[in-house]
Design an enzyme around this catalytic site. Structure first.
Site, PDB file in Angstrom:
ATOM      1  CB  SER A   1     -65.756  -0.951 -17.604  1.00 31.92           C
ATOM      2  OG  SER A   1     -64.942  -1.357 -16.521  1.00 31.92           O
TER       3      SER A   1
ATOM      4  CE  LYS B   1     -68.198  -1.978 -13.807  1.00 27.14           C
ATOM      5  NZ  LYS B   1     -67.786  -1.921 -15.226  1.00 27.14           N
TER       6      LYS B   1
END
Length: 267
Positions: free
Chosen positions: A74, A129
């Protein structure tokens, strides 16, 4: 006539004799007659050393720094699968009891920062993230292009692994609709909109919403070891799979270690 038999000796001719030895008080040796303390057994010393080590490691990894990794793609290419890095955890609220959080210094969290936080799906799994929207920002994703407060956000770090752009058609699955088109939405106070750098392969705010300040546990620092490995596959891991994984690392440690990534700062 009585004869005086005392010798004719004058007083000043007498020699005095001092029978006290010339020994200073601080030169005296004291003897302690109390029994010596019992020596700790080797097992007790080992147990106390182990207990201290465990307490130190728990405090260090909970409040100061922690070694971790991202098992998915990711955050590729900023963080690769198999990158092991340290997480700066000092003064981030999620690491401390709620009662003392108001008294902690507030760590700044800015747009484009990479943060680690408790998973909104499973609180035991940390997510990593990038912050895209801070409180008050309006975020819009249109055909893979990201706009913040009406201006396109320059993102040299992001990649797209799928050239297809999905429209909001009735036959398009919802997860693909929001992948390429999302918003506009305004970030509420003490919250953040986060996304992975690998935009087409990231489970982020587009799917489960905002990250609050109280969920953030730290910021990645630098890679201390990087090993070429496959992405994590959901599901239970058997003992044989676990042993096979560590055996593979032992056999291919030198050939699969990404030596050029060791020491890389994460930003």
């Amino acid at each position: 006539m009585i004869e005086d038999i005392r010798p004719d000796v004058r007083l000043e001719e007498l020699t005095p004799f001092d029978t006290v030895p010339h020994v200073r008080l601080d030169e005296l040796t004291f003897f302690d007659t109390a029994p010596p303390p019992r020596k700790k057994s080797q097992m007790r010393e080992w147990a106390e050393s182990l207990a201290f080590t465990i307490i130190f490691v728990l405090v260090f990894t909970t409040y100061i720094a922690q070694a971790t990794q991202v098992p998915t793609e990711s955050m590729k290419p900023t963080i690769m699968v198999g990158d092991h890095f340290f997480l700066d955890k000092i003064a981030f609220p999620a690491n401390y009891p709620a009662a003392i959080r108001p008294y902690l210094p507030r760590r700044s969290v800015k747009r484009r920062d990479i943060v680690a936080f408790k998973s909104p799906v499973d609180g035991n799994i940390p997510f990593v993230k990038r912050v895209i929207g801070v409180p008050g920002d309006t975020v819009l994703l249109h055909e893979k292009n990201l706009f913040v407060n009406g201006k396109i956000l320059e993102e040299p770090y992001k990649i797209h692994v799928d050239s297809t752009t999905y429209e909001e058609d009735p036959w398009t699955p919802d997860e693909l609709k929001v992948r390429d088109n999302y918003g506009p939405i305004t970030v509420p106070p003490d919250s953040y909109f986060v996304m992975g750098d690998n935009r087409d392969n990231s489970n982020d705010s587009r799917y489960w919403g905002f990250v609050t300040r109280d969920e953030i546990i730290g910021k990645p620092l630098f890679v201390y070891w990087s090993y070429e490995s496959d992405p994590y596959l959901p599901g239970d891991t058997s003992v044989s799979d676990w042993l096979a994984g560590y055996s593979s690392i032992a056999l291919h440690f030198f050939s699969r270690t990404r030596w050029f990534r060791i020491g890389t700062m994460i930003s």
